[in-house]
Design an enzyme around this catalytic site. Structure first.
Site, short mmCIF file in Angstrom:
data_model
loop_
_atom_site.label_atom_id
_atom_site.label_comp_id
_atom_site.label_asym_id
_atom_site.label_seq_id
_atom_site.Cartn_x
_atom_site.Cartn_y
_atom_site.Cartn_z
CG ASP A 28 7.94 1.95 11.14
OD1 ASP A 28 7.17 1.01 11.12
OD2 ASP A 28 8.79 2.51 12.10
NE ARG A 32 3.68 3.68 14.53
CZ ARG A 32 4.86 4.06 14.38
NH1 ARG A 32 5.38 5.15 14.91
NH2 ARG A 32 5.83 3.39 13.53
CG HIS A 45 0.97 -5.01 7.42
ND1 HIS A 45 2.04 -4.20 7.62
CD2 HIS A 45 0.67 -5.72 8.42
CE1 HIS A 45 2.35 -4.37 8.93
NE2 HIS A 45 1.78 -5.49 9.43
CG LEU A 139 13.42 0.53 -10.04
CD1 LEU A 139 14.46 1.74 -9.62
CD2 LEU A 139 12.12 0.73 -9.95
CB SER A 204 15.05 -1.64 12.60
OG SER A 204 14.26 -0.57 13.29
CD GLU A 215 23.77 12.70 3.58
OE1 GLU A 215 22.94 12.98 4.47
OE2 GLU A 215 25.00 12.78 3.39
C1 FPP Z 1 6.27 -1.64 9.51
O1 FPP Z 1 4.94 -0.99 9.77
C2 FPP Z 1 5.93 -2.37 8.36
C3 FPP Z 1 6.28 -3.64 8.21
C4 FPP Z 1 6.55 -4.49 9.15
C5 FPP Z 1 6.09 -4.49 6.97
C6 FPP Z 1 6.03 -3.56 5.48
C7 FPP Z 1 5.13 -4.33 4.58
C8 FPP Z 1 4.54 -3.72 3.66
C9 FPP Z 1 4.70 -2.30 3.37
C10 FPP Z 1 3.74 -4.46 2.73
C11 FPP Z 1 4.47 -5.60 2.36
C12 FPP Z 1 4.84 -5.72 0.86
C13 FPP Z 1 5.38 -6.83 0.25
C14 FPP Z 1 5.61 -6.75 -1.06
C15 FPP Z 1 5.44 -8.04 1.13
P1 FPP Z 1 4.63 -1.64 11.39
O2 FPP Z 1 3.62 -2.83 11.20
O3 FPP Z 1 5.84 -1.83 12.21
O4 FPP Z 1 3.87 -0.31 11.78
P2 FPP Z 1 3.73 0.27 13.20
O5 FPP Z 1 5.13 0.66 13.83
O6 FPP Z 1 2.92 1.70 13.11
O7 FPP Z 1 3.12 -0.68 13.97
#
Ligand code: FPP
Length: 250
Positions: A28, A32, A45, A139, A204, A215
């Site tokens: 997450d 931001r 992303h 892994l 979530s 944990e």
């Molecule tokens: C949450 O950050 C993150 C996501 C919804 C997507 C996570 C995805 C990746 C790390 C990349 C994708 C990887 C693959 C392999 C598809 P947010 O967008 O909610 O951030 P915020 O809360 O700061 O707005």
């Protein structure tokens, strides 16, 4: 009433728990991270994928057997179409660019979640990645994509009801172990540790069934900043925690 015994050896040194086998991460804070730099969310992303690469490498180095990451939740369909497209493109790119190397490194890729609503090309890539790497043992990387923990339980319940209706299953045989065998993460041990970056204190809808005894660790950094040191810190803190599974401990 007897006190739970502290985890201390005769020599007075705190006993560390064994390291986790399975770490799960809610990645997450991409948005931001990008906003703080005046960049579009999609750039966050993109950097998130770099952090994912680091996390996979660090997991291998640190001897984890399973790493699960939350890449696209069923709730993420509510985001603007442009952002959804960017996340789908990143999955495509990740599989296309990283599959050969991950396979060479002995990583077994499992993409967990619902197939409903995913394009044929994405489904093809998912099948290709899972088939190519299915025999790897170094892994297991579970990528939760189009995943929701409640949906995972509903899918298991549907399978069970079908089996009962078909006369293949007696309802008295239904137990927790059976549900554990039917969820999308059935071939991974339950996660020992669930990490969430970005300081938010929520699950979530991630690994609701298998994470029942995990944990939880909430780290105060945005996912694109996650690196090997972050994982080492989390594992170190995990090993210092006292774990009792509802009992009084050893
Ligand atoms: C949450 O950050 C993150 C996501 C919804 C997507 C996570 C995805 C990746 C790390 C990349 C994708 C990887 C693959 C392999 C598809 P947010 O967008 O909610 O951030 P915020 O809360 O700061 O707005």
């Amino acid at each position: 009433m007897s006190e739970p015994k502290p985890s201390v050896t005769d020599a007075g040194v705190a006993t560390l728990r064994p390291p986790p086998r399975h770490v799960a991460i809610i990645m997450d804070g991409n948005g931001r991270w990008a906003k703080a730099r005046g960049l579009p969310r999609a750039m966050g992303h993109k950097e998130g994928v770099e952090a994912l690469r680091r996390a996979v490498e660090a997991s291998r180095d640190l001897g984890l057997s399973h790493l699960s990451v939350y890449a696209f939740s069923t709730e993420n369909w509510n985001r603007p179409q442009q952002e959804i497209d960017a996340l789908f493109d990143l999955l495509r790119l990740f599989v296309k660019r990283d599959l050969a190397r991950l396979h060479r490194d002995g990583v077994r890729i499992r993409i967990i979640g619902s197939r409903d609503g995913l394009n044929e090309d994405i489904l093809g890539l998912i099948d290709e990645a899972m088939n190519l790497t299915k025999a790897n043992t170094k892994l297991t990387l579970n990528i939760a994509f189009n995943y929701g923990g409640r949906g995972e339980i509903v899918a298991a319940v549907k399978q069970i009801v079908e089996a009962v209706q078909a006369g293949r299953l007696n309802p008295t045989e239904i137990d927790e172990a059976m549900i554990s065998r039917m969820i999308w993460t059935a071939d991974s041990p339950d996660p020992d540790l669930v990490i969430r970056t970005s300081g938010e204190l929520r699950l979530s809808n991630f690994l609701l069934w298998s994470g029942a005894y995990a944990e939880l660790m909430f780290m105060d950094l945005w996912w694109p900043d996650f690196n090997k040191e972050s994982l080492e810190k989390a594992i170190d803190a995990f090993r210092r925690r006292d774990r009792r599974f509802g009992g009084l401990g050893s």
